[in-house]
Design a protein around this motif. Structure first.
Motif, mmCIF file in Angstrom:
data_model
loop_
_atom_site.group_PDB
_atom_site.id
_atom_site.type_symbol
_atom_site.label_atom_id
_atom_site.label_comp_id
_atom_site.label_asym_id
_atom_site.label_seq_id
_atom_site.Cartn_x
_atom_site.Cartn_y
_atom_site.Cartn_z
ATOM 1 N N GLN A 133 0.842 -1.188 0.000
ATOM 2 C CA GLN A 133 0.000 0.000 0.000
ATOM 3 C C GLN A 133 0.879 1.241 0.000
ATOM 4 O O GLN A 133 1.652 1.462 0.926
ATOM 5 C CB GLN A 133 -0.919 0.002 1.224
ATOM 6 C CG GLN A 133 -1.949 1.098 1.201
ATOM 7 C CD GLN A 133 -3.042 0.892 2.235
ATOM 8 O OE1 GLN A 133 -2.884 0.136 3.191
ATOM 9 N NE2 GLN A 133 -4.167 1.554 2.035
ATOM 10 N N ALA A 134 0.751 2.012 -1.073
ATOM 11 C CA ALA A 134 1.482 3.267 -1.188
ATOM 12 C C ALA A 134 0.663 4.365 -0.526
ATOM 13 O O ALA A 134 -0.564 4.251 -0.399
ATOM 14 C CB ALA A 134 1.734 3.587 -2.653
ATOM 15 N N GLU A 156 -4.896 2.523 -2.607
ATOM 16 C CA GLU A 156 -5.473 1.293 -2.093
ATOM 17 C C GLU A 156 -4.385 0.215 -1.981
ATOM 18 O O GLU A 156 -3.387 0.236 -2.708
ATOM 19 C CB GLU A 156 -6.566 0.798 -3.054
ATOM 20 C CG GLU A 156 -7.755 1.720 -3.182
ATOM 21 C CD GLU A 156 -8.621 1.679 -1.937
ATOM 22 O OE1 GLU A 156 -9.115 2.751 -1.532
ATOM 23 O OE2 GLU A 156 -8.803 0.571 -1.372
ATOM 24 N N ARG A 157 -4.623 -0.725 -1.089
ATOM 25 C CA ARG A 157 -3.722 -1.867 -0.994
ATOM 26 C C ARG A 157 -3.830 -2.684 -2.283
ATOM 27 O O ARG A 157 -4.943 -2.920 -2.785
ATOM 28 C CB ARG A 157 -4.107 -2.722 0.221
ATOM 29 C CG ARG A 157 -3.091 -3.770 0.587
ATOM 30 C CD ARG A 157 -3.421 -4.398 1.928
ATOM 31 N NE ARG A 157 -3.477 -3.397 2.988
ATOM 32 C CZ ARG A 157 -3.644 -3.692 4.283
ATOM 33 N NH1 ARG A 157 -3.784 -4.957 4.659
ATOM 34 N NH2 ARG A 157 -3.695 -2.752 5.179
ATOM 35 N N GLY A 167 6.226 1.701 -0.432
ATOM 36 C CA GLY A 167 4.965 1.468 0.256
ATOM 37 C C GLY A 167 5.159 0.555 1.454
ATOM 38 O O GLY A 167 6.281 0.119 1.737
ATOM 39 N N VAL A 168 4.068 0.283 2.125
ATOM 40 C CA VAL A 168 4.081 -0.689 3.219
ATOM 41 C C VAL A 168 3.693 -2.046 2.643
ATOM 42 O O VAL A 168 2.671 -2.168 1.969
ATOM 43 C CB VAL A 168 3.110 -0.288 4.348
ATOM 44 C CG1 VAL A 168 3.154 -1.330 5.468
ATOM 45 C CG2 VAL A 168 3.456 1.089 4.877
ATOM 46 N N VAL A 200 11.979 3.477 -1.674
ATOM 47 C CA VAL A 200 12.956 3.467 -2.755
ATOM 48 C C VAL A 200 13.195 4.908 -3.182
ATOM 49 O O VAL A 200 12.256 5.584 -3.639
ATOM 50 C CB VAL A 200 12.481 2.624 -3.938
ATOM 51 C CG1 VAL A 200 13.567 2.557 -5.009
ATOM 52 C CG2 VAL A 200 12.114 1.217 -3.473
ATOM 53 N N SER A 201 14.415 5.362 -3.042
ATOM 54 C CA SER A 201 14.736 6.740 -3.426
ATOM 55 C C SER A 201 15.222 6.771 -4.859
ATOM 56 O O SER A 201 15.977 5.899 -5.297
ATOM 57 C CB SER A 201 15.802 7.302 -2.492
ATOM 58 O OG SER A 201 16.996 6.547 -2.597
ATOM 59 N N SER A 202 14.762 7.779 -5.580
ATOM 60 C CA SER A 202 15.126 7.871 -7.001
ATOM 61 C C SER A 202 16.308 8.812 -7.202
ATOM 62 O O SER A 202 16.778 9.433 -6.288
ATOM 63 C CB SER A 202 13.930 8.352 -7.805
ATOM 64 O OG SER A 202 13.477 9.580 -7.305
#
Length: 120
Positions: A39-40, A44-45, A92-93, A118-120
């Motif tokens: 889930q971001a 929504e999950r 996300g989680v 995640v870093s871009s």
């Protein structure tokens, strides 16, 4: 009632890898599917991956095919998710799930989840 505890999340740069793990307890899981959802923020999950009891059936969301691999260890009641080539949109989680069928994965109990950033 099954209890689920996820671990392994963290902060990683784009292109990197993480390995998630989930330990299930509280009931016998013989014949059950296990899976991962995420889930971001503000979304929504969504389904990520699922695996059958024998590991003969594995299903993935199109967005992670070729990058993520789901696996399980029935002797330890665990399910894992190897995530490679991570992208910012994978943030996300992440939650694991257990279900009698693949379709029932999203209707059972959830753990607390593990955060993947995640870093871009």
């Amino acid at each position: 009632q099954v209890q689920l505890v996820e671990s392994g999340g963290g902060l990683v740069q784009a292109g990197g890898s993480l390995r998630l793990s989930c330990a299930a307890s509280g009931r016998t899981l013989n014949g059950y599917y296990m899976g991962w959802f995420r889930q971001a923020p503000g979304k929504e999950r969504e389904f990520v991956a699922a695996i059958s009891w024998s590991s003969s059936v594995r299903s993935y969301a199109d967005s992670v095919k070729g990058r993520f691999t789901i696996f399980r260890d029935n002797t330890r009641n665990t399910v894992g998710l190897q995530m490679n080539s991570l992208k910012a949109e994978d943030t996300g989680v992440y939650f694991c799930a257990v279900g009698a069928t693949m379709g029932a994965l999203s209707s059972g109990s959830w753990g607390q989840g593990t955060q993947v950033t995640v870093s871009s």
